[in-house]
Scaffold this motif. Structure first.
Motif, PDB file in Angstrom:
ATOM      1  N   LEU A   1       3.773   5.792  -5.624  1.00 51.18           N
ATOM      2  CA  LEU A   1       3.720   5.818  -7.088  1.00 51.18           C
ATOM      3  C   LEU A   1       2.546   6.644  -7.608  1.00 51.18           C
ATOM      4  CD1 LEU A   1       4.612   2.103  -7.885  1.00 51.18           C
ATOM      5  CD2 LEU A   1       6.029   4.130  -8.293  1.00 51.18           C
ATOM      6  N   VAL A   2       1.359   6.414  -7.058  1.00 54.95           N
ATOM      7  CA  VAL A   2       0.168   7.135  -7.520  1.00 54.95           C
ATOM      8  C   VAL A   2       0.266   8.605  -7.139  1.00 54.95           C
ATOM      9  CG1 VAL A   2      -2.345   7.340  -7.246  1.00 54.95           C
ATOM     10  CG2 VAL A   2      -1.302   5.092  -7.522  1.00 54.95           C
ATOM     11  N   GLY A   3       0.692   8.886  -5.917  1.00 59.53           N
ATOM     12  CA  GLY A   3       0.827  10.268  -5.477  1.00 59.53           C
ATOM     13  C   GLY A   3       1.830  11.038  -6.306  1.00 59.53           C
TER      14      GLY A   3
ATOM     15  N   ALA B   1      -8.469  12.114  -2.782  1.00 59.21           N
ATOM     16  CA  ALA B   1      -9.811  12.115  -3.372  1.00 59.21           C
ATOM     17  C   ALA B   1     -10.176  10.728  -3.896  1.00 59.21           C
ATOM     18  CB  ALA B   1      -9.894  13.155  -4.484  1.00 59.21           C
ATOM     19  N   ALA B   2      -9.210  10.056  -4.510  1.00 61.69           N
ATOM     20  CA  ALA B   2      -9.464   8.705  -5.026  1.00 61.69           C
ATOM     21  C   ALA B   2      -9.750   7.731  -3.884  1.00 61.69           C
ATOM     22  CB  ALA B   2      -8.275   8.227  -5.852  1.00 61.69           C
ATOM     23  N   ILE B   3      -9.023   7.854  -2.793  1.00 66.74           N
ATOM     24  CA  ILE B   3      -9.239   6.979  -1.631  1.00 66.74           C
ATOM     25  C   ILE B   3     -10.624   7.224  -1.038  1.00 66.74           C
ATOM     26  CG2 ILE B   3      -8.482   6.500   0.737  1.00 66.74           C
ATOM     27  CD1 ILE B   3      -5.622   7.102  -0.267  1.00 66.74           C
TER      28      ILE B   3
ATOM     29  N   GLY C   1      -0.618  13.468  -7.826  1.00 61.85           N
ATOM     30  CA  GLY C   1      -0.578  14.453  -6.749  1.00 61.85           C
ATOM     31  C   GLY C   1      -1.261  13.943  -5.489  1.00 61.85           C
ATOM     32  N   VAL C   2      -0.935  14.591  -4.393  1.00 64.00           N
ATOM     33  CA  VAL C   2      -1.419  14.150  -3.084  1.00 64.00           C
ATOM     34  C   VAL C   2      -2.929  14.348  -2.938  1.00 64.00           C
ATOM     35  CG1 VAL C   2      -1.248  14.570  -0.597  1.00 64.00           C
ATOM     36  CG2 VAL C   2       0.806  14.585  -1.992  1.00 64.00           C
ATOM     37  N   LEU C   3      -3.441  15.504  -3.341  1.00 60.06           N
ATOM     38  CA  LEU C   3      -4.870  15.766  -3.172  1.00 60.06           C
ATOM     39  C   LEU C   3      -5.728  14.812  -4.004  1.00 60.06           C
ATOM     40  CD1 LEU C   3      -4.974  19.668  -3.022  1.00 60.06           C
ATOM     41  CD2 LEU C   3      -5.199  18.030  -1.160  1.00 60.06           C
TER      42      LEU C   3
ATOM     43  N   GLU D   1       0.841  -1.211   0.000  1.00 59.10           N
ATOM     44  CA  GLU D   1       0.000   0.000   0.000  1.00 59.10           C
ATOM     45  C   GLU D   1       0.872   1.256   0.000  1.00 59.10           C
ATOM     46  OE1 GLU D   1      -3.037   0.178  -0.622  1.00 59.10           O
ATOM     47  OE2 GLU D   1      -4.081  -1.552   0.206  1.00 59.10           O
ATOM     48  N   ILE D   2       1.911   1.277   0.801  1.00 55.74           N
ATOM     49  CA  ILE D   2       2.800   2.451   0.853  1.00 55.74           C
ATOM     50  C   ILE D   2       3.471   2.669  -0.500  1.00 55.74           C
ATOM     51  CG2 ILE D   2       4.926   3.348   1.883  1.00 55.74           C
ATOM     52  CD1 ILE D   2       3.999   1.963   4.508  1.00 55.74           C
TER      53      ILE D   2
END
Length: 179
Positions: free
Chosen positions: A23-25, A35-37, A29-31, A17-18
């Motif tokens: 990778l996705v962030g 939002a996806a989570i 981006g973080v926001l 998960e980390i």
């Protein structure tokens, strides 16, 4: 699953998960990652509610038909696990959770698990919990009403016309006794 794999999974899943978060962030981006989570958690709760009600209806149909609802119970457990996985933050657990919401994937797991699980039991009394009754209205088809004649029992009622002592020496009238 052998119990020796459980500690490995307790370390491997959060590590995966980390890695996926990083990778996705890094890509969106973080926001947008947050939002996806949040979106997957909301979608998971909606799917859990809809499919949960469907499985309860199928459980009721199976028990009313007098069959043991083994497959439906298995699917219900998988839907519950899917809901927990989707409410857990992370893309790996969300992917597993969404897979469990698809009936063909659940059927694949069920066909594997059904060879290892044996369902036995009697439906007497079980179907009555879901509304099925016998011909005479009793839950399990047998008449469980016993009519007693006055000589078959004794009354230990006091002679004080429904008055009951409350421990203080005073008598009070009980609404549960006939005056």
């Amino acid at each position: 699953m052998p119990f020796s794999l459980i500690p490995f999974l307790l370390l491997a899943i959060p590590a995966a998960e980390i890695a996926v978060f990083i990778l996705v962030g890094g890509q969106i981006g973080v926001l947008w990652t947050f939002a996806a989570i949040l979106a997957t958690a909301i979608l998971g709760s909606i799917l859990l509610r809809v499919q949960g009600f469907q499985i309860v209806n199928r459980l009721r149909e199976e028990t009313n038909a007098g069959r043991v609802p083994g497959r439906e119970l298995g699917h219900g457990a998988m839907i519950l696990v899917a809901g927990v996985l989707l409410l857990t933050p992370g893309f790996v657990t969300d992917s597993l959770g969404f897979l469990l919401f698809f009936p063909p994937f659940r059927d694949l797991i069920w066909s594997w698990a059904a060879t290892r699980i044996r369902f036995t039991g009697s439906m007497d009394g079980f179907a009555g919990q879901f509304g099925k009754t016998g011909q005479n209205g009793s839950r399990n088809g047998r008449d469980n009403v016993y009519d007693l004649d006055p000589e078959d029992y004794e009354s230990h009622d006091r002679q004080n016309d429904g008055a009951v002592e409350d421990g203080s020496g005073e008598e009070k009238t009980s609404p549960w006794r006939k005056p």
